[in-house]
Write a protein that holds these residues in place. Structure first.
Motif, PDB file in Angstrom:
ATOM      1  N   VAL A  76      39.515 -51.459  19.007  1.00  0.00           N
ATOM      2  CA  VAL A  76      38.171 -51.143  19.502  1.00  0.00           C
ATOM      3  C   VAL A  76      37.662 -52.361  20.272  1.00  0.00           C
ATOM      4  N   TYR A 136      34.772 -52.378  22.295  1.00  0.00           N
ATOM      5  CA  TYR A 136      33.309 -52.439  22.296  1.00  0.00           C
ATOM      6  C   TYR A 136      32.784 -51.237  21.517  1.00  0.00           C
ATOM      7  N   GLU A 137      31.680 -51.458  20.784  1.00  0.00           N
ATOM      8  CA  GLU A 137      31.060 -50.329  20.082  1.00  0.00           C
ATOM      9  C   GLU A 137      29.604 -50.629  19.769  1.00  0.00           C
ATOM     10  N   ASP A 138      28.733 -49.646  20.001  1.00  0.00           N
ATOM     11  CA  ASP A 138      27.356 -49.683  19.515  1.00  0.00           C
ATOM     12  C   ASP A 138      26.978 -48.261  19.099  1.00  0.00           C
ATOM     13  N   ALA A 147      31.414 -46.459  22.947  1.00  0.00           N
ATOM     14  CA  ALA A 147      32.499 -47.312  22.462  1.00  0.00           C
ATOM     15  C   ALA A 147      33.568 -47.364  23.540  1.00  0.00           C
ATOM     16  N   ILE A 191      37.909 -48.138  23.654  1.00  0.00           N
ATOM     17  CA  ILE A 191      39.113 -48.473  22.910  1.00  0.00           C
ATOM     18  C   ILE A 191      40.232 -48.848  23.885  1.00  0.00           C
ATOM     19  N   LEU A 219      35.985 -45.311  14.737  1.00  0.00           N
ATOM     20  CA  LEU A 219      34.620 -45.652  15.120  1.00  0.00           C
ATOM     21  C   LEU A 219      33.615 -45.309  14.028  1.00  0.00           C
ATOM     22  N   SER A 256      27.548 -42.590  14.724  1.00  0.00           N
ATOM     23  CA  SER A 256      26.254 -42.993  15.284  1.00  0.00           C
ATOM     24  C   SER A 256      25.103 -42.467  14.425  1.00  0.00           C
ATOM     25  N   PRO A 274      32.848 -38.449  18.337  1.00  0.00           N
ATOM     26  CA  PRO A 274      32.888 -39.273  19.551  1.00  0.00           C
ATOM     27  C   PRO A 274      33.802 -38.610  20.580  1.00  0.00           C
ATOM     28  N   LYS A 282      29.206 -41.612  22.115  1.00  0.00           N
ATOM     29  CA  LYS A 282      28.895 -41.298  20.714  1.00  0.00           C
ATOM     30  C   LYS A 282      27.622 -40.468  20.598  1.00  0.00           C
TER      31      LYS A 282
END
Length: 232
Positions: free
Chosen positions: A18, A20-22, A26, A28, A52, A55, A64, A82
Motif C-alpha cells: 500500500v 498511500y491511504e486515507d 488509496a 497500491i 485496506l 473508510s 474499495p 474508498k
C-alpha cells in the motif's frame, strides 16, 4: 421468520504494498500477473478489503474500487476509491485527462529519439509521449532501450500498441511482439511508476512514485555483462 444477514464481500487474501491511504482514496503497487477486476475470484478488486482499512466516511463504498485499468502483466501504481465522492471526482479527472501517469518500460531495439506517437486506436484519439532513459547492447536483441512513457489518453493496451507500431515492441509482450521479443519466465517489462492527481476532497496535488522494478535493472545489467564478456 428469516433473519436479514449481512452479505460479506468476497475477500481474496493476497498482500499488496500500500503506497498511500486515507479515508477517501488509496494507491497500491499492483504486481504483474494479477487481473484488476472481472469474473475471477483472484483479482485486485477482491483483495482490496484485505489490504485496506474500511473508510469511516458517510459515503464509503461497499468495497474499495479501482479507478482505472492496468493489464494483467503490467505492474505498478493503481489508484483506488474508498468513497463515492472519490469515485466521482477522480473519474472526472480521468475523463478530462488531467491525471498524469508515467510508466517505465524496456523495448526491443535502439530507439534513436524521444517522440510523440498519436496514431489512433480503434478510430479513437490516442497520444503517447516517451523519452529515452538508457540504451544497452544485447547479444540476443542487439539493443534494448529503457523508456519513460507519458500516455495522455488511456486506450486499452495503448502503450503496447504504440511502441510496437514504431518497431519497438515491449520486452515480453506476447500480444504485440513476436516469439523473439519474449524473455521466458519474466513477463512484460512495463510498470506504472508515477501518478499525479488532485485529491478528491482537499483538491491538493498528490504525487506518488515507486522505484523501478528490480527485474528491469537486473535484466539490463545482465545484458550489459553478457555483451562485455563475449565481445572483448
Amino acid at each position: 421468520m428469516v433473519e436479514n444477514l449481512e452479505i460479506k464481500p468476497k475477500v481474496f487474501e493476497y498482500d499488496f504494498e500500500v503506497i498511500y491511504e486515507d479515508e477517501h482514496i488509496a494507491a497500491i503497487n499492483k504486481p504483474a500477473g494479477i487481473t484488476v477486476s472481472g469474473n475471477k475470484f483472484k483479482t485486485v478488486f477482491n483483495a482490496l478489503p484485505y489490504n485496506l482499512k474500511k473508510s469511516k466516511a458517510p459515503d464509503a463504498l461497499y468495497k474499495p474500487t479501482p479507478l482505472h485499468r492496468l493489464d494483467n502483466q503490467t505492474s505498478g501504481i493503481l489508484l483506488v476509491a474508498k468513497t463515492k465522492t472519490a469515485q466521482i471526482e477522480l473519474g472526472k479527472q480521468f475523463s478530462n485527462h488531467t491525471i498524469q501517469k508515467k510508466y517505465c518500460t524496456i523495448v526491443i531495439g535502439k530507439v534513436h529519439a524521444s517522440q510523440l506517437i498519436n496514431t489512433p486506436i480503434e478510430n479513437k484519439l490516442a497520444e503517447t509521449n516517451f523519452e529515452i532513459i538508457k540504451v544497452e547492447k544485447s547479444l540476443k536483441y542487439n539493443y534494448l532501450t529503457c523508456l519513460k512513457v507519458f500516455p495522455k489518453t488511456g486506450r486499452t493496451h495503448q502503450i503496447r500498441i504504440h511502441l510496437a507500431s514504431i518497431g519497438h515492441p515491449i520486452l515480453g509482450d506476447k500480444l504485440y511482439g513476436n516469439s523473439k521479443t519474449l524473455y521466458k519466465g519474466k513477463g512484460l517489462f512495463l510498470c506504472a511508476s508515477e501518478i499525479s492527481f488532485l485529491h478528491p476532497k482537499t483538491f491538493k496535488t498528490i504525487h506518488l512514485k515507486i522505484e523501478t522494478p528490480t527485474k528491469f535493472i537486473s535484466f539490463l545489467n545482465r545484458e550489459k555483462r553478457r555483451w562485455n564478456t563475449y565481445n572483448v
